[in-house]
Every structure is written in C-alpha cells, then in structure tokens.
Design a protein around this motif. Structure first.
Motif, PDB file in Angstrom:
ATOM      1  N   ARG A 140     -10.807   5.395   6.743  1.00 22.78           N
ATOM      2  CA  ARG A 140      -9.775   4.699   6.118  1.00 22.78           C
ATOM      3  C   ARG A 140      -9.323   3.408   7.151  1.00 22.78           C
ATOM      4  O   ARG A 140      -9.154   3.493   8.189  1.00 22.78           O
ATOM      5  CB  ARG A 140      -8.348   5.785   6.087  1.00 22.78           C
ATOM      6  N   THR A 161       0.923  -1.177  -0.018  1.00 21.43           N
ATOM      7  CA  THR A 161      -0.074  -0.054  -0.012  1.00 21.43           C
ATOM      8  C   THR A 161       0.899   1.199  -0.051  1.00 21.43           C
ATOM      9  O   THR A 161       0.236   2.346   0.167  1.00 21.43           O
ATOM     10  CB  THR A 161      -0.980  -0.019   1.218  1.00 21.43           C
ATOM     11  N   HIS A 191      -7.732  -2.676   3.651  1.00 21.32           N
ATOM     12  CA  HIS A 191      -8.477  -2.915   2.555  1.00 21.32           C
ATOM     13  C   HIS A 191      -8.721  -4.676   2.763  1.00 21.32           C
ATOM     14  O   HIS A 191      -7.861  -5.468   2.620  1.00 21.32           O
ATOM     15  CB  HIS A 191      -7.856  -3.004   1.430  1.00 21.32           C
TER      16      HIS A 191
END
Length: 134
Positions: A119, A48, A122
């Motif tokens: 946020r 990421t 994922h």
C-alpha cells in the motif's frame, strides 16, 4: 530489522530510530518541501478518504514531506519543480529517510503510516495534485 503492522511484515521500516532506505527497491518517493508538501498531504488525505498511503514529514530545515510511492513509478513522469522524485538507476541512487513506527524518531514522523506491505501513495493521483499546485 522487521516491523509488523497488523500482522503484515514491513522489513524496510526500522524497529527504532531512523534509517536511510534506497529508493527504487521497496518504494520510490517524491519530496515536496514546506507548506506545499503539507498542502499536498492534506489534499491526498481528503481525496483518498483518509488513507493516502505512507507519508513521512520532517520537522527541520526545509520541512520536507516524503510521499512513498510504488517502486519504479516516478522516473517516467514529468514532475513540477516543487516535487523532487527519489529513485535509483544503473548509475545513481537516491536515499529516503524512514522513521520507526514509534519511539524517538524526531525530526521525522509518519504523517500517515503504512497500512500494508503493498500500500503506497497512488503515483498518478499524487502527480495530478502536484501539477495543480502551479
């Protein structure tokens, strides 16, 4: 208690110490113990570009690593035995330890603190990385 990061209100983080947050409300979580959890956190950081989302590490016992993912994103996925999903339903509840952003929170610490109110780690990417551990 309200906590702000860069002007963003994250009221699920305590102002001091540690608190247990009910999974499935603000977030779900996936716990991976020991070196495997740290290895997954390292891989998520690399994949990421250094912002994998909020990850909490425990320094004691099984040295658990908690990956905070969007709410209701863990229950309908197949997870390997090394990964324990934390979520809640009509007849059960899971709780995740959440440290304050600073101060005395040992044995918990933010491996990666939250960078915004929506946020999170994922979930499909985390699942893919954990599947590759086998």
């Amino acid at each position: 208690m309200d906590t702000e990061i860069g002007g963003l209100n994250l009221d699920w983080i305590p102002l001091s110490g540690i608190r247990l947050a009910k999974a499935g409300v603000q977030f779900d979580a996936v716990r991976i113990d020991g070196d495997a959890g740290r290895c997954v956190a390292d891989a998520m950081e690399e994949l990421t570009g250094g912002d994998p989302g909020p990850i909490v590490a425990d320094a004691l016992g099984s040295r658990a690593v908690y990956f905070l993912v969007p709410p209701r994103s863990t229950s309908h996925r197949s997870w390997p035995a090394v990964a324990v999903p934390f979520n809640s339903g009509p007849r059960y509840a899971s709780y995740v330890p959440v440290p304050a952003l600073s101060g005395r929170t040992w044995p918990l610490s933010w491996r990666f603190p939250p960078s915004g109110p929506d946020r999170f780690v994922h979930t499909p990417l985390l699942n893919s990385v954990v599947q590759q551990l086998r």
